[in-house]
Design a protein around this motif. Structure first.
Motif, short mmCIF file in Angstrom:
data_model
loop_
_atom_site.label_atom_id
_atom_site.label_comp_id
_atom_site.label_asym_id
_atom_site.label_seq_id
_atom_site.Cartn_x
_atom_site.Cartn_y
_atom_site.Cartn_z
N TRP A 1 0.82 -1.21 0.00
CA TRP A 1 0.00 0.00 0.00
C TRP A 1 0.85 1.26 0.00
CZ3 TRP A 1 -4.73 0.51 -1.56
CH2 TRP A 1 -5.59 -0.58 -1.53
N TRP A 2 2.06 1.22 0.55
CA TRP A 2 2.97 2.36 0.49
C TRP A 2 3.29 2.66 -0.98
CZ3 TRP A 2 7.84 3.28 -1.46
CH2 TRP A 2 8.47 4.46 -1.04
N HIS A 3 3.61 1.61 -1.72
CA HIS A 3 3.91 1.80 -3.15
C HIS A 3 2.68 2.28 -3.91
CE1 HIS A 3 8.03 0.40 -3.34
NE2 HIS A 3 7.70 -0.57 -2.53
N MET A 4 1.51 1.75 -3.59
CA MET A 4 0.29 2.19 -4.25
C MET A 4 0.03 3.67 -3.99
SD MET A 4 -0.95 -0.23 -6.03
CE MET A 4 -2.65 0.20 -6.30
N ALA A 5 0.19 4.10 -2.75
CA ALA A 5 -0.05 5.50 -2.41
C ALA A 5 0.91 6.40 -3.18
CB ALA A 5 0.10 5.72 -0.90
N ARG A 6 2.17 6.00 -3.25
CA ARG A 6 3.17 6.79 -3.96
C ARG A 6 2.87 6.83 -5.46
NH1 ARG A 6 7.22 6.52 -6.98
NH2 ARG A 6 9.00 7.89 -6.82
N MET A 7 2.57 5.67 -6.03
CA MET A 7 2.31 5.60 -7.47
C MET A 7 1.04 6.38 -7.84
SD MET A 7 3.41 1.66 -8.37
CE MET A 7 2.30 1.61 -9.70
N LYS A 8 0.03 6.31 -7.01
CA LYS A 8 -1.21 7.03 -7.31
C LYS A 8 -1.02 8.53 -7.16
CE LYS A 8 -4.53 3.42 -7.08
NZ LYS A 8 -5.95 3.16 -6.89
N THR B 1 1.71 10.21 -7.78
CA THR B 1 2.57 10.73 -8.85
C THR B 1 2.04 10.45 -10.26
OG1 THR B 1 3.89 8.71 -8.90
CG2 THR B 1 4.64 10.48 -7.42
N GLY B 2 0.97 9.67 -10.36
CA GLY B 2 0.44 9.33 -11.68
C GLY B 2 1.07 8.09 -12.29
N GLU B 3 2.05 7.51 -11.60
CA GLU B 3 2.71 6.32 -12.12
C GLU B 3 1.75 5.14 -12.25
OE1 GLU B 3 6.54 5.31 -10.24
OE2 GLU B 3 6.47 7.33 -9.42
N TYR B 4 0.77 5.06 -11.37
CA TYR B 4 -0.17 3.95 -11.39
C TYR B 4 -0.92 3.90 -12.72
CZ TYR B 4 -3.91 0.82 -9.85
OH TYR B 4 -4.79 -0.22 -9.74
N GLU B 5 -1.42 5.03 -13.16
CA GLU B 5 -2.13 5.09 -14.43
C GLU B 5 -1.21 4.74 -15.59
OE1 GLU B 5 -2.36 7.41 -12.03
OE2 GLU B 5 -4.43 7.05 -11.43
N GLU B 6 0.05 5.19 -15.52
CA GLU B 6 1.02 4.86 -16.56
C GLU B 6 1.24 3.36 -16.65
OE1 GLU B 6 4.66 7.04 -15.95
OE2 GLU B 6 3.60 8.95 -15.83
N VAL B 7 1.34 2.70 -15.50
CA VAL B 7 1.55 1.25 -15.47
C VAL B 7 0.33 0.54 -16.09
CG1 VAL B 7 1.73 -0.76 -13.94
CG2 VAL B 7 3.16 1.24 -13.55
N LEU B 8 -0.87 0.99 -15.72
CA LEU B 8 -2.08 0.38 -16.28
C LEU B 8 -2.15 0.56 -17.79
CD1 LEU B 8 -4.83 1.32 -13.68
CD2 LEU B 8 -3.65 -0.86 -13.95
N GLU B 9 -1.82 1.76 -18.27
CA GLU B 9 -1.84 2.02 -19.71
C GLU B 9 -0.80 1.17 -20.44
OE1 GLU B 9 -1.31 6.24 -20.05
OE2 GLU B 9 -3.26 6.66 -19.12
N HIS B 10 0.38 1.06 -19.84
CA HIS B 10 1.43 0.24 -20.44
C HIS B 10 0.98 -1.22 -20.51
CE1 HIS B 10 5.47 -0.95 -21.61
NE2 HIS B 10 5.45 -1.87 -20.64
N GLY B 11 0.39 -1.70 -19.43
CA GLY B 11 -0.10 -3.08 -19.40
C GLY B 11 -1.17 -3.32 -20.45
#
Length: 123
Positions: A69-76, A78-88
């Motif tokens: 959840w620490w990583h999720m909070a950080r990724m969300k 910074t917008g990295e989470y959406e980038e990972v989903l789009e890449h996937g």
């Protein structure tokens, strides 16, 4: 009149969230750094991990959950989470079209990461 607990909702910039996560990895802060839509999921996961830790006298499930959840909070934040989903999604589309997708096999990546954590995976 009843007194109900409430949270102070404050809007913080992504940089403030990331800085907060660097200095405070407590469950309370991780939860506060998550988007409101994710907090119920965090609560459910945290309670389940705490129950398991209590039953097994082992904090490993709690530590793993907090790291996730620490990583999720950080990724969300910074917008990295959406980038990972789009890449996937792009990779999935390539696979479905039968195109070659360069990269390392997932099994290899997972084994490497598990080894770094001192965990043995049976893949």
């Amino acid at each position: 009149m009843t007194a109900e607990p409430h949270e102070l909702i404050s809007v913080r910039a992504p940089e403030q969230i990331v800085e907060s996560l660097k200095v405070d990895r407590s469950p309370r802060n991780i939860r506060a750094c998550l988007p409101p839509a994710d907090r119920d999921y965090f609560d459910e996961d945290f309670r389940r991990a705490m129950a398991k830790a209590t039953e097994e006298l082992d904090l490993a499930p709690v530590n793993a959950l907090l790291a996730h959840w620490w990583h999720m909070a950080r990724m969300k934040a910074t917008g990295e989470y959406e980038e990972v989903l789009e890449h996937g999604a792009r990779i999935q589309e390539q696979i479905e079209r039968g195109e070659y997708v360069p990269g390392r096999p997932l099994r290899e990546v997972l084994a490497e990461r598990a080894s770094e954590l001192g965990v043995k995976l049976d893949l």
